[in-house]
Design a protein around this motif. Structure first.
Motif, PDB file in Angstrom:
ATOM      1  N   GLU B  54      39.907  35.341  47.703  1.00 50.46           N
ATOM      2  CA  GLU B  54      38.821  36.211  47.912  1.00 50.46           C
ATOM      3  C   GLU B  54      38.240  36.278  46.840  1.00 50.46           C
ATOM      4  OE1 GLU B  54      40.193  40.269  49.231  1.00 50.46           O
ATOM      5  OE2 GLU B  54      41.735  39.138  50.476  1.00 50.46           O
ATOM      6  N   ASP B  55      38.535  36.055  45.510  1.00 53.38           N
ATOM      7  CA  ASP B  55      37.575  35.954  44.256  1.00 53.38           C
ATOM      8  C   ASP B  55      36.600  34.764  44.374  1.00 53.38           C
ATOM      9  OD1 ASP B  55      38.968  38.125  43.449  1.00 53.38           O
ATOM     10  OD2 ASP B  55      40.396  37.212  42.096  1.00 53.38           O
ATOM     11  N   ILE B  56      36.832  33.982  45.508  1.00 52.09           N
ATOM     12  CA  ILE B  56      35.643  32.858  45.234  1.00 52.09           C
ATOM     13  C   ILE B  56      35.098  32.943  46.473  1.00 52.09           C
ATOM     14  CG2 ILE B  56      36.082  30.388  45.572  1.00 52.09           C
ATOM     15  CD1 ILE B  56      38.882  30.911  44.087  1.00 52.09           C
ATOM     16  N   LYS B  57      33.622  32.620  46.543  1.00 56.01           N
ATOM     17  CA  LYS B  57      32.936  32.732  47.710  1.00 56.01           C
ATOM     18  C   LYS B  57      32.711  31.104  48.239  1.00 56.01           C
ATOM     19  CE  LYS B  57      29.680  36.209  45.868  1.00 56.01           C
ATOM     20  NZ  LYS B  57      28.226  36.428  45.466  1.00 56.01           N
ATOM     21  N   ILE B  67      45.230  26.950  43.678  1.00 58.83           N
ATOM     22  CA  ILE B  67      45.584  27.159  42.237  1.00 58.83           C
ATOM     23  C   ILE B  67      44.397  27.889  41.624  1.00 58.83           C
ATOM     24  CG2 ILE B  67      46.262  26.071  39.969  1.00 58.83           C
ATOM     25  CD1 ILE B  67      47.492  23.587  41.495  1.00 58.83           C
ATOM     26  N   TYR B  68      44.777  29.104  41.456  1.00 62.73           N
ATOM     27  CA  TYR B  68      43.819  30.100  41.127  1.00 62.73           C
ATOM     28  C   TYR B  68      42.921  29.683  39.822  1.00 62.73           C
ATOM     29  CZ  TYR B  68      41.646  34.806  40.148  1.00 62.73           C
ATOM     30  OH  TYR B  68      40.603  35.611  40.112  1.00 62.73           O
ATOM     31  N   ASN B  69      43.347  29.338  38.739  1.00 58.57           N
ATOM     32  CA  ASN B  69      42.749  28.896  37.645  1.00 58.57           C
ATOM     33  C   ASN B  69      41.691  27.801  37.865  1.00 58.57           C
ATOM     34  OD1 ASN B  69      42.214  29.064  34.711  1.00 58.57           O
ATOM     35  ND2 ASN B  69      42.987  27.167  34.707  1.00 58.57           N
ATOM     36  N   ASN B  70      42.182  26.789  38.498  1.00 58.09           N
ATOM     37  CA  ASN B  70      41.358  25.781  38.958  1.00 58.09           C
ATOM     38  C   ASN B  70      40.374  25.899  40.107  1.00 58.09           C
ATOM     39  OD1 ASN B  70      43.395  24.399  37.567  1.00 58.09           O
ATOM     40  ND2 ASN B  70      43.797  22.952  39.147  1.00 58.09           N
ATOM     41  N   GLU B  71      40.577  26.805  40.904  1.00 58.71           N
ATOM     42  CA  GLU B  71      39.465  27.359  41.813  1.00 58.71           C
ATOM     43  C   GLU B  71      38.552  28.049  41.292  1.00 58.71           C
ATOM     44  OE1 GLU B  71      39.224  26.220  45.023  1.00 58.71           O
ATOM     45  OE2 GLU B  71      41.097  25.265  45.135  1.00 58.71           O
ATOM     46  N   MET B  72      39.084  28.841  40.427  1.00 60.98           N
ATOM     47  CA  MET B  72      37.950  29.562  39.544  1.00 60.98           C
ATOM     48  C   MET B  72      37.002  28.960  38.785  1.00 60.98           C
ATOM     49  SD  MET B  72      38.473  33.002  40.618  1.00 60.98           S
ATOM     50  CE  MET B  72      37.959  34.145  39.430  1.00 60.98           C
ATOM     51  N   ASP B  84      32.041  41.307  41.900  1.00 58.00           N
ATOM     52  CA  ASP B  84      32.754  41.881  40.881  1.00 58.00           C
ATOM     53  C   ASP B  84      32.817  41.344  39.567  1.00 58.00           C
ATOM     54  OD1 ASP B  84      34.676  40.710  42.169  1.00 58.00           O
ATOM     55  OD2 ASP B  84      36.088  42.699  42.300  1.00 58.00           O
ATOM     56  N   ILE B  85      33.500  40.016  39.824  1.00 55.21           N
ATOM     57  CA  ILE B  85      33.677  39.430  38.646  1.00 55.21           C
ATOM     58  C   ILE B  85      32.643  39.081  38.099  1.00 55.21           C
ATOM     59  CG2 ILE B  85      35.045  37.169  37.766  1.00 55.21           C
ATOM     60  CD1 ILE B  85      36.811  37.535  40.099  1.00 55.21           C
ATOM     61  N   ALA B  86      31.697  38.335  38.752  1.00 54.11           N
ATOM     62  CA  ALA B  86      30.233  37.977  37.907  1.00 54.11           C
ATOM     63  C   ALA B  86      29.661  39.040  37.117  1.00 54.11           C
ATOM     64  CB  ALA B  86      29.494  37.408  39.219  1.00 54.11           C
ATOM     65  N   ASP B 118      43.105  38.628  34.061  1.00 52.84           N
ATOM     66  CA  ASP B 118      43.241  37.376  34.769  1.00 52.84           C
ATOM     67  C   ASP B 118      42.200  37.162  35.691  1.00 52.84           C
ATOM     68  OD1 ASP B 118      46.083  38.027  33.994  1.00 52.84           O
ATOM     69  OD2 ASP B 118      46.644  38.794  35.892  1.00 52.84           O
ATOM     70  N   ARG B 119      41.216  38.133  36.080  1.00 51.01           N
ATOM     71  CA  ARG B 119      40.232  37.725  37.082  1.00 51.01           C
ATOM     72  C   ARG B 119      38.972  37.365  36.298  1.00 51.01           C
ATOM     73  NH1 ARG B 119      38.865  41.678  40.509  1.00 51.01           N
ATOM     74  NH2 ARG B 119      37.980  40.297  42.113  1.00 51.01           N
ATOM     75  N   VAL B 120      38.432  37.985  35.298  1.00 49.74           N
ATOM     76  CA  VAL B 120      37.279  38.010  34.703  1.00 49.74           C
ATOM     77  C   VAL B 120      37.201  36.911  33.514  1.00 49.74           C
ATOM     78  CG1 VAL B 120      35.689  39.253  33.135  1.00 49.74           C
ATOM     79  CG2 VAL B 120      36.950  40.416  35.082  1.00 49.74           C
ATOM     80  N   LEU B 121      38.293  36.589  32.908  1.00 48.36           N
ATOM     81  CA  LEU B 121      38.310  35.688  31.822  1.00 48.36           C
ATOM     82  C   LEU B 121      38.318  34.095  32.437  1.00 48.36           C
ATOM     83  CD1 LEU B 121      40.259  37.807  29.087  1.00 48.36           C
ATOM     84  CD2 LEU B 121      37.570  37.424  29.652  1.00 48.36           C
ATOM     85  N   THR B 122      37.554  33.836  33.189  1.00 45.80           N
ATOM     86  CA  THR B 122      37.658  32.415  33.742  1.00 45.80           C
ATOM     87  C   THR B 122      37.461  31.372  32.829  1.00 45.80           C
ATOM     88  OG1 THR B 122      36.456  33.524  35.634  1.00 45.80           O
ATOM     89  CG2 THR B 122      36.639  31.081  35.492  1.00 45.80           C
ATOM     90  N   GLN B 123      38.304  30.054  33.077  1.00 47.47           N
ATOM     91  CA  GLN B 123      38.329  28.880  32.357  1.00 47.47           C
ATOM     92  C   GLN B 123      36.827  28.397  32.340  1.00 47.47           C
ATOM     93  OE1 GLN B 123      41.525  26.309  32.725  1.00 47.47           O
ATOM     94  NE2 GLN B 123      40.276  24.558  31.499  1.00 47.47           N
ATOM     95  N   GLY B 124      36.129  28.029  31.234  1.00 46.53           N
ATOM     96  CA  GLY B 124      34.731  27.597  31.411  1.00 46.53           C
ATOM     97  C   GLY B 124      33.863  28.746  30.980  1.00 46.53           C
TER      98      GLY B 124
END
Lengths: 180, 180
Positions: B54-57, B67-72, B84-86, B118-124
């Protein structure tokens, strides 16, 4: 001889993951060894991670100044914990062996598993100020941390620690220990 | 001179808590020093802790094997992170100073705050495989861990760490360091 029970606290979103495969292997191996195996699939259960007043049924002891640990301790004594917590505590009580299966998120357990630790290990149930560490309520239990790390070289490393109050602490401590 | 910005990531359920008082004192002191102060009151926001699809539109890159990290990472590149993450990332981008204010739960941050990490500190966004540690994206930022411990001798201890990728790691590392 009474049947032994194992609880796998599992935190991965995907049934196709390595974590899921590791869980399945553990279920099979333990079943073969005569264990009754319980699995708490936290994402599938949509397990609530945040420690809130909703975890307590009925009136709060001190609604003006909510202190989670204190309210939970009283609620546990009175049998007023939320059903999801009571159910996890019931599983944990039965289990001689607890396996935490998870992918490492930021050098630690994912938030949903930290939520299991924060919410289920109520004072009174899991420890008291007299019963902790070597004298812990759960000292007869054993725990295994089984986790995967990111990157291309996914690893699967088990470790065993004694199951007193160090069980939940070691979710953090052993994780960091693993990492050097 | 451009106004400086501080972000306080705050995790306590009660406005009557010592943590709330510490937050308010920080807001006042920083405001007096000319900071614009942003506060993320995680419980009040009912901040989602668990890392889920749900963290991904929009469509997932690999729905069969999530895979959460890759998708994020891909979602961040495409501007498809949940609102909320943005929003939290936008706050974090602005902030020269980040304060984590929390009560210690099981020798670590509460699950709701681990969820923020976990949710806010996205790779990239927060790091890349090239930009981490001393070369981190956030190396110009500073972070403070401010937390209380249980028991009758509630303590309030601040610490400062450098704000590269160590910012989130130190939420764990410095906590344990504090504890010896």
């Amino acid at each position: 001889m009474a049947q032994k029970t194992a609880l796998i606290v599992y935190a991965h979103q995907s049934p196709a993951s390595f974590n899921a495969a590791a869980r399945d292997v553990a279920v099979q191996a333990l079943t073969k060894q005569g264990y009754k195996v319980l699995v708490s699939d936290l994402y599938a259960m949509n397990f609530k991670a945040s420690a809130t007043a909703e975890d307590i049924k009925g009136d709060l002891k001190n609604p003006e100044h909510f202190i989670y640990n204190n309210e939970m301790m009283v609620a546990w004594q009175d049998g007023r914990l939320s059903d999801d917590i009571a159910e996890e505590q019931h599983k944990l009580e039965q289990a001689e062996l607890v396996i935490f299966q998870f992918p490492l998120y930021w050098f630690s357990i994912p938030a949903i598993m930290k939520g299991w630790i924060d919410r289920v290990l109520t004072q009174g149930f899991a420890f008291t100020l007299q019963k902790m560490y070597d004298n812990g309520i759960f000292k007869a239990k054993k725990a295994i941390l089984s986790f995967t790390t990111g990157g291309t070289e996914s690893m699967f490393k088990p470790d065993g620690v004694h199951g007193d109050i160090n069980v939940p602490l070691c979710v953090q401590h052993s994780t960091l220990h693993f990492l050097g």
